[in-house]
Design a protein around this motif. Structure first.
Motif, PDB file in Angstrom:
ATOM      1  N   ASP A 155      40.613  29.528  39.813  1.00  0.00           N
ATOM      2  CA  ASP A 155      39.753  29.205  40.949  1.00  0.00           C
ATOM      3  C   ASP A 155      38.401  29.888  40.748  1.00  0.00           C
ATOM      4  O   ASP A 155      38.273  30.820  39.960  1.00  0.00           O
ATOM      5  N   SER A 156      37.385  29.418  41.468  1.00  0.00           N
ATOM      6  CA  SER A 156      36.017  29.883  41.209  1.00  0.00           C
ATOM      7  C   SER A 156      35.865  31.378  41.482  1.00  0.00           C
ATOM      8  O   SER A 156      35.041  32.041  40.857  1.00  0.00           O
ATOM      9  N   ARG A 211      43.156  33.584  42.716  1.00  0.00           N
ATOM     10  CA  ARG A 211      44.481  32.985  42.856  1.00  0.00           C
ATOM     11  C   ARG A 211      44.915  32.341  41.547  1.00  0.00           C
ATOM     12  O   ARG A 211      44.101  31.782  40.826  1.00  0.00           O
ATOM     13  N   SER A 234      46.498  29.151  39.857  1.00  0.00           N
ATOM     14  CA  SER A 234      46.437  27.772  40.331  1.00  0.00           C
ATOM     15  C   SER A 234      46.831  26.778  39.248  1.00  0.00           C
ATOM     16  O   SER A 234      46.494  26.930  38.071  1.00  0.00           O
TER      17      SER A 234
END
Ligand code: MN
Length: 240
Positions: free
Chosen positions: A14-15, A19, A21
Protein backbone atom coordinates in the motif's frame (compact mmCIF):
# COMPACT_ATOMS: atom_id res chain seq x y z
CA UNK A 1 -8.45 -35.74 1.04
CA UNK A 2 -7.44 -32.20 1.96
CA UNK A 3 -7.12 -29.42 -0.55
CA UNK A 4 -3.74 -28.81 -2.21
CA UNK A 5 -1.79 -26.20 -0.24
CA UNK A 6 -0.57 -23.25 -2.27
CA UNK A 7 2.05 -20.90 -0.84
CA UNK A 8 1.57 -17.23 -1.78
CA UNK A 9 4.00 -14.52 -0.62
CA UNK A 10 2.03 -11.71 1.05
CA UNK A 11 3.68 -8.34 0.38
CA UNK A 12 3.37 -4.85 1.83
CA UNK A 13 2.37 -2.72 -1.15
CA UNK A 14 0.00 0.00 0.00
CA UNK A 15 1.13 3.59 -0.58
CA UNK A 16 1.82 4.21 3.11
CA UNK A 17 3.58 0.86 3.62
CA UNK A 18 1.37 0.12 6.63
CA UNK A 19 -0.52 -3.00 5.57
CA UNK A 20 0.08 -6.31 3.88
CA UNK A 21 -2.03 -6.51 0.79
CA UNK A 22 -2.97 -9.05 -1.84
CA UNK A 23 -5.79 -8.83 -4.37
CA UNK A 24 -8.61 -11.02 -3.13
CA UNK A 25 -9.30 -12.40 -6.61
CA UNK A 26 -6.02 -14.37 -6.55
CA UNK A 27 -7.12 -16.02 -3.33
CA UNK A 28 -10.80 -16.48 -4.16
CA UNK A 29 -10.22 -18.09 -7.56
CA UNK A 30 -7.57 -20.36 -6.10
CA UNK A 31 -10.10 -21.47 -3.48
CA UNK A 32 -12.83 -21.81 -6.13
CA UNK A 33 -10.45 -24.08 -8.07
CA UNK A 34 -10.07 -26.29 -4.99
CA UNK A 35 -6.79 -24.97 -3.57
CA UNK A 36 -5.98 -23.84 -0.05
CA UNK A 37 -3.93 -20.60 0.07
CA UNK A 38 -1.15 -20.20 2.63
CA UNK A 39 -0.13 -16.55 2.84
CA UNK A 40 3.45 -15.96 3.98
CA UNK A 41 4.43 -12.36 4.85
CA UNK A 42 7.37 -11.23 2.77
CA UNK A 43 8.85 -9.60 5.89
CA UNK A 44 9.56 -13.03 7.36
CA UNK A 45 13.25 -13.04 6.63
CA UNK A 46 14.70 -16.45 7.36
CA UNK A 47 15.41 -18.56 4.30
CA UNK A 48 15.02 -21.74 6.36
CA UNK A 49 11.50 -20.68 7.38
CA UNK A 50 10.45 -19.99 3.79
CA UNK A 51 11.90 -23.33 2.85
CA UNK A 52 9.94 -25.14 5.58
CA UNK A 53 6.61 -23.67 4.43
CA UNK A 54 7.55 -24.26 0.79
CA UNK A 55 8.20 -27.93 1.54
CA UNK A 56 4.81 -28.11 3.30
CA UNK A 57 3.08 -26.61 0.25
CA UNK A 58 1.92 -28.50 -2.85
CA UNK A 59 2.37 -25.49 -5.13
CA UNK A 60 3.43 -21.84 -5.29
CA UNK A 61 1.65 -18.79 -6.68
CA UNK A 62 3.47 -15.54 -7.45
CA UNK A 63 1.27 -12.46 -7.83
CA UNK A 64 1.39 -8.90 -9.16
CA UNK A 65 3.04 -5.83 -7.66
CA UNK A 66 5.96 -3.45 -8.01
CA UNK A 67 9.03 -3.87 -10.16
CA UNK A 68 11.85 -6.34 -9.59
CA UNK A 69 15.14 -4.72 -8.51
CA UNK A 70 16.98 -4.30 -11.86
CA UNK A 71 20.33 -4.93 -10.16
CA UNK A 72 19.16 -8.55 -9.97
CA UNK A 73 19.59 -8.72 -13.76
CA UNK A 74 22.60 -6.42 -13.89
CA UNK A 75 21.00 -3.08 -14.82
CA UNK A 76 20.65 0.39 -13.37
CA UNK A 77 17.10 1.45 -12.57
CA UNK A 78 15.17 3.22 -15.36
CA UNK A 79 13.45 6.43 -14.13
CA UNK A 80 10.04 4.74 -14.51
CA UNK A 81 11.01 1.70 -12.40
CA UNK A 82 9.08 1.80 -9.12
CA UNK A 83 8.02 -0.10 -6.03
CA UNK A 84 11.17 -2.14 -5.46
CA UNK A 85 10.95 -4.53 -2.51
CA UNK A 86 14.21 -6.41 -2.25
CA UNK A 87 12.97 -8.72 0.50
CA UNK A 88 10.01 -9.80 -1.64
CA UNK A 89 12.29 -10.24 -4.67
CA UNK A 90 14.61 -12.54 -2.76
CA UNK A 91 11.80 -14.65 -1.30
CA UNK A 92 10.03 -15.06 -4.63
CA UNK A 93 13.23 -15.78 -6.56
CA UNK A 94 14.09 -18.52 -4.07
CA UNK A 95 10.60 -20.03 -4.41
CA UNK A 96 10.75 -19.94 -8.22
CA UNK A 97 14.13 -21.73 -8.24
CA UNK A 98 13.08 -24.35 -5.69
CA UNK A 99 9.84 -25.08 -7.53
CA UNK A 100 11.70 -25.67 -10.77
CA UNK A 101 14.27 -27.93 -9.11
CA UNK A 102 11.58 -29.99 -7.38
CA UNK A 103 9.00 -29.86 -10.20
CA UNK A 104 6.49 -28.37 -7.77
CA UNK A 105 3.70 -26.51 -9.63
CA UNK A 106 4.23 -22.75 -9.94
CA UNK A 107 1.70 -20.28 -11.33
CA UNK A 108 3.18 -16.81 -11.83
CA UNK A 109 1.02 -13.79 -12.64
CA UNK A 110 2.13 -10.35 -13.95
CA UNK A 111 5.10 -9.41 -11.72
CA UNK A 112 5.29 -13.17 -11.11
CA UNK A 113 6.28 -13.98 -14.71
CA UNK A 114 8.98 -11.31 -14.43
CA UNK A 115 10.27 -12.78 -11.15
CA UNK A 116 10.27 -16.23 -12.77
CA UNK A 117 12.39 -15.03 -15.69
CA UNK A 118 14.87 -13.14 -13.48
CA UNK A 119 15.11 -16.08 -11.06
CA UNK A 120 16.21 -18.34 -13.92
CA UNK A 121 18.74 -15.85 -15.31
CA UNK A 122 16.75 -13.68 -17.73
CA UNK A 123 16.27 -9.90 -17.90
CA UNK A 124 13.38 -7.44 -18.17
CA UNK A 125 12.39 -4.49 -20.34
CA UNK A 126 12.11 -1.91 -17.55
CA UNK A 127 9.62 0.40 -19.26
CA UNK A 128 7.67 -0.61 -22.36
CA UNK A 129 6.32 2.87 -23.26
CA UNK A 130 9.83 4.35 -23.53
CA UNK A 131 11.89 1.28 -24.44
CA UNK A 132 9.74 -0.79 -26.81
CA UNK A 133 9.01 0.80 -30.20
CA UNK A 134 5.40 0.34 -31.26
CA UNK A 135 4.26 -0.91 -27.87
CA UNK A 136 0.55 -1.57 -27.50
CA UNK A 137 -1.25 0.04 -24.54
CA UNK A 138 -0.23 -2.50 -21.90
CA UNK A 139 -1.05 -0.19 -18.97
CA UNK A 140 -4.81 -0.60 -18.99
CA UNK A 141 -5.46 1.70 -16.04
CA UNK A 142 -3.89 4.61 -17.94
CA UNK A 143 -6.36 3.96 -20.75
CA UNK A 144 -9.42 3.89 -18.53
CA UNK A 145 -9.93 0.13 -18.64
CA UNK A 146 -11.48 -1.81 -15.77
CA UNK A 147 -9.56 -4.72 -14.26
CA UNK A 148 -11.61 -7.35 -16.11
CA UNK A 149 -11.58 -5.57 -19.48
CA UNK A 150 -9.46 -6.85 -22.36
CA UNK A 151 -6.72 -4.45 -23.52
CA UNK A 152 -5.18 -6.45 -26.35
CA UNK A 153 -5.08 -9.92 -27.82
CA UNK A 154 -2.33 -12.51 -27.58
CA UNK A 155 -1.21 -15.21 -29.99
CA UNK A 156 -0.74 -18.52 -28.21
CA UNK A 157 2.00 -20.90 -29.35
CA UNK A 158 0.54 -24.19 -30.58
CA UNK A 159 1.54 -27.25 -28.62
CA UNK A 160 2.19 -25.41 -25.35
CA UNK A 161 0.61 -26.16 -22.01
CA UNK A 162 -0.99 -22.71 -22.22
CA UNK A 163 -2.60 -23.55 -25.58
CA UNK A 164 -3.98 -26.75 -24.10
CA UNK A 165 -5.47 -24.93 -21.10
CA UNK A 166 -6.89 -21.91 -22.97
CA UNK A 167 -8.05 -23.92 -25.97
CA UNK A 168 -7.64 -21.11 -28.50
CA UNK A 169 -4.90 -19.61 -30.68
CA UNK A 170 -5.94 -15.98 -30.12
CA UNK A 171 -7.16 -14.77 -26.77
CA UNK A 172 -8.20 -11.36 -25.43
CA UNK A 173 -6.44 -10.38 -22.21
CA UNK A 174 -6.36 -7.50 -19.77
CA UNK A 175 -3.07 -5.67 -19.28
CA UNK A 176 -1.67 -3.79 -16.29
CA UNK A 177 2.08 -3.83 -16.73
CA UNK A 178 4.81 -1.46 -17.88
CA UNK A 179 7.57 -4.07 -17.83
CA UNK A 180 7.98 -7.38 -19.65
CA UNK A 181 10.49 -10.13 -20.32
CA UNK A 182 13.48 -9.02 -22.38
CA UNK A 183 16.17 -11.73 -22.54
CA UNK A 184 14.42 -15.05 -21.98
CA UNK A 185 15.92 -17.27 -19.29
CA UNK A 186 17.50 -20.49 -20.51
CA UNK A 187 15.02 -23.35 -20.51
CA UNK A 188 11.87 -21.22 -20.56
CA UNK A 189 9.69 -21.38 -23.67
CA UNK A 190 7.57 -18.51 -24.98
CA UNK A 191 3.91 -19.55 -24.83
CA UNK A 192 2.24 -16.32 -26.01
CA UNK A 193 3.05 -12.90 -27.43
CA UNK A 194 1.10 -9.71 -28.05
CA UNK A 195 0.97 -8.29 -31.59
CA UNK A 196 3.79 -5.85 -30.73
CA UNK A 197 6.08 -8.77 -29.91
CA UNK A 198 5.89 -8.39 -26.12
CA UNK A 199 6.14 -11.76 -24.37
CA UNK A 200 2.84 -12.41 -22.57
CA UNK A 201 3.33 -15.98 -21.32
CA UNK A 202 6.17 -18.44 -20.73
CA UNK A 203 6.40 -21.98 -19.45
CA UNK A 204 9.03 -24.56 -18.63
CA UNK A 205 8.42 -27.61 -20.83
CA UNK A 206 7.89 -31.07 -19.37
CA UNK A 207 7.04 -29.84 -15.87
CA UNK A 208 3.82 -30.53 -13.99
CA UNK A 209 2.87 -26.84 -14.21
CA UNK A 210 5.47 -24.09 -14.42
CA UNK A 211 3.64 -21.27 -16.14
CA UNK A 212 3.81 -17.49 -16.10
CA UNK A 213 1.35 -15.03 -17.63
CA UNK A 214 1.81 -11.29 -18.03
CA UNK A 215 -1.88 -10.46 -17.74
CA UNK A 216 -4.22 -10.82 -14.73
CA UNK A 217 -6.42 -13.92 -15.18
CA UNK A 218 -7.66 -13.57 -11.59
CA UNK A 219 -9.50 -10.39 -12.59
CA UNK A 220 -11.11 -12.02 -15.66
CA UNK A 221 -11.95 -15.46 -14.28
CA UNK A 222 -15.38 -14.46 -12.96
CA UNK A 223 -16.48 -13.76 -16.55
CA UNK A 224 -14.17 -16.01 -18.53
CA UNK A 225 -14.09 -19.81 -18.31
CA UNK A 226 -10.72 -19.97 -20.09
CA UNK A 227 -9.11 -17.78 -17.42
CA UNK A 228 -10.65 -19.88 -14.66
CA UNK A 229 -9.11 -22.97 -16.27
CA UNK A 230 -5.63 -21.55 -15.59
CA UNK A 231 -6.47 -21.85 -11.89
CA UNK A 232 -8.17 -25.24 -12.08
CA UNK A 233 -5.35 -26.77 -14.18
CA UNK A 234 -2.82 -25.39 -11.68
CA UNK A 235 -4.67 -26.86 -8.69
CA UNK A 236 -5.07 -30.18 -10.52
CA UNK A 237 -1.29 -30.25 -11.03
CA UNK A 238 -0.77 -29.47 -7.32
CA UNK A 239 -3.04 -32.38 -6.44
CA UNK A 240 -1.37 -34.87 -8.80
MN1 MN B 1 0.01 -6.82 -21.98
Amino acid sequence: MTSPRVLIPLPIQDSEQRRFSLGKNYVNHLIAAGGLPILLPTTANALDDWRALYVYADGVMLTGGGDVDPSLFGEEAHPATYGIDRQRDEMEIALARWALQDDKPLFAICRGIQVMNVALGGSLIQDLPTQWAGALPHSGSQHGLERHEAAHSISVEPGTRLAHVLGAAHVQVNSFHHQAINRLAEGLRIAARAADGVIEAVEFPNKRYYLGVQWHPEDMAAQRADMMRLFSAFVAACRA
